[in-house]
Design an enzyme around this catalytic site. Structure first.
Site, mmCIF file in Angstrom:
data_model
loop_
_atom_site.group_PDB
_atom_site.id
_atom_site.type_symbol
_atom_site.label_atom_id
_atom_site.label_comp_id
_atom_site.label_asym_id
_atom_site.label_seq_id
_atom_site.Cartn_x
_atom_site.Cartn_y
_atom_site.Cartn_z
ATOM 1 N N SER A 146 0.853 -1.183 0.000
ATOM 2 C CA SER A 146 0.000 0.000 0.000
ATOM 3 C C SER A 146 0.887 1.231 0.000
ATOM 4 O O SER A 146 2.061 1.170 0.402
ATOM 5 C CB SER A 146 -0.886 0.001 1.260
ATOM 6 N N TYR A 159 -3.046 -0.785 10.341
ATOM 7 C CA TYR A 159 -2.966 -1.060 8.907
ATOM 8 C C TYR A 159 -1.625 -0.617 8.334
ATOM 9 O O TYR A 159 -0.951 -1.380 7.627
ATOM 10 C CB TYR A 159 -4.109 -0.346 8.187
#
Length: 255
Positions: A146, A159
């Site tokens: 990401s 996350y």
């Protein structure tokens, strides 16, 4: 000649977390490039719906329901898939979750839930597939990282930590397995409109911020990740290893 570099005929690909969203889009793209695809998720019914959706467009796929965060289940799944279908040549580690909340409010259970799926699961799957790929002397592992492997926003501590770990795991596995013919790379998506990000897509203030912050000026579409995945799965990337390919509309390139 150039077309052969991206031809996946005769290859088998397992895509985790592929009953919807990014995972399903990547599975579809790999199938369109010629790979025999295995879909994975925890919900057999959703997996079957995804398989049927692909079949309706002329693309065949198998399903393998199991939890990637369970190391024994990952190992058993690889053993079963290879016994039934043949060697897995391509592993796409896409399964992931997010829980948005201030760091001071993250309970221990939530912290471990996110890390176990997003990081432990990637390692368990890479380990199960990697031991077979190393033994055969070839294989492609593509981890879905990401932009939050490098950048963070308030409310994303578990996350972002997990995706930072995916980046370094990609490099560590490259260091160990590149000499054995296995390529381990990562794709770092920016902000894509998916089921997972729907609350943000529907947040008009966030979407306005994202359009200002991203040079491309919009949310990404999941289909725009397919080219990067096919490249990293195909012979075209045989000398690419330990890298993270950003597909983010320029978000990480500009301030």
């Amino acid at each position: 000649m150039a077309a052969a570099l991206f031809d996946l005929k005769g290859r088998r690909a397992l895509v985790t977390g592929s009953s919807q969203g990014i995972g399903l889009a990547l599975a579809r793209g790999l199938a369109e490039a010629g790979a025999a695809v295995v879909l994975n998720g925890r919900d057999p019914a959703r997996l079957e719906a995804a398989r049927a959706g692909l079949a309706a467009t002329g693309l065949a796929a198998e399903t393998a329901p199991f939890d990637v965060s369970d190391a024994a289940a990952a190992e058993a799944a690889l053993e079963g898939i290879e016994a039934r279908l043949g060697p897995v040549d391509i592993l796409v580690n896409n399964a992931g979750i997010t829980r948005r909340m201030p760091a001071l409010e993250v309970p221990e259970t939530t912290w471990h839930e996110v890390l176990r799926t997003n990081l432990d699961g990637v390692f368990f799957m890479a380990q199960a597939a990697g031991r077979r790929m190393v033994a055969r002397g070839h294989g492609k592992i593509i981890n879905i990282a990401s932009v939050q492997s490098d950048l963070a926003r308030p409310g994303t501590a578990p996350y972002a930590t997990s995706k930072g770990g995916v980046r370094m795991l990609t490099r560590a596995l490259c260091a160990e397995w590149a000499p054995r013919g296995v390529q381990v790379n990562a794709i770092a998506p920016g902000y894509f409109a998916t089921e997972l990000t729907r609350p943000l897509v529907e947040d008009t203030d966030f979407t306005a911020w994202l359009r200002r912050r991203t040079p491309a000026g919009r949310w990404g579409r999941v289909e725009e990740l397919v080219g990067a995945c096919v490249f990293l799965a195909a012979p075209a990337s045989d000398f690419v290893n330990g890298q993270m390919l950003y597909v983010d509309g320029g978000l990480t390139a500009a301030v």
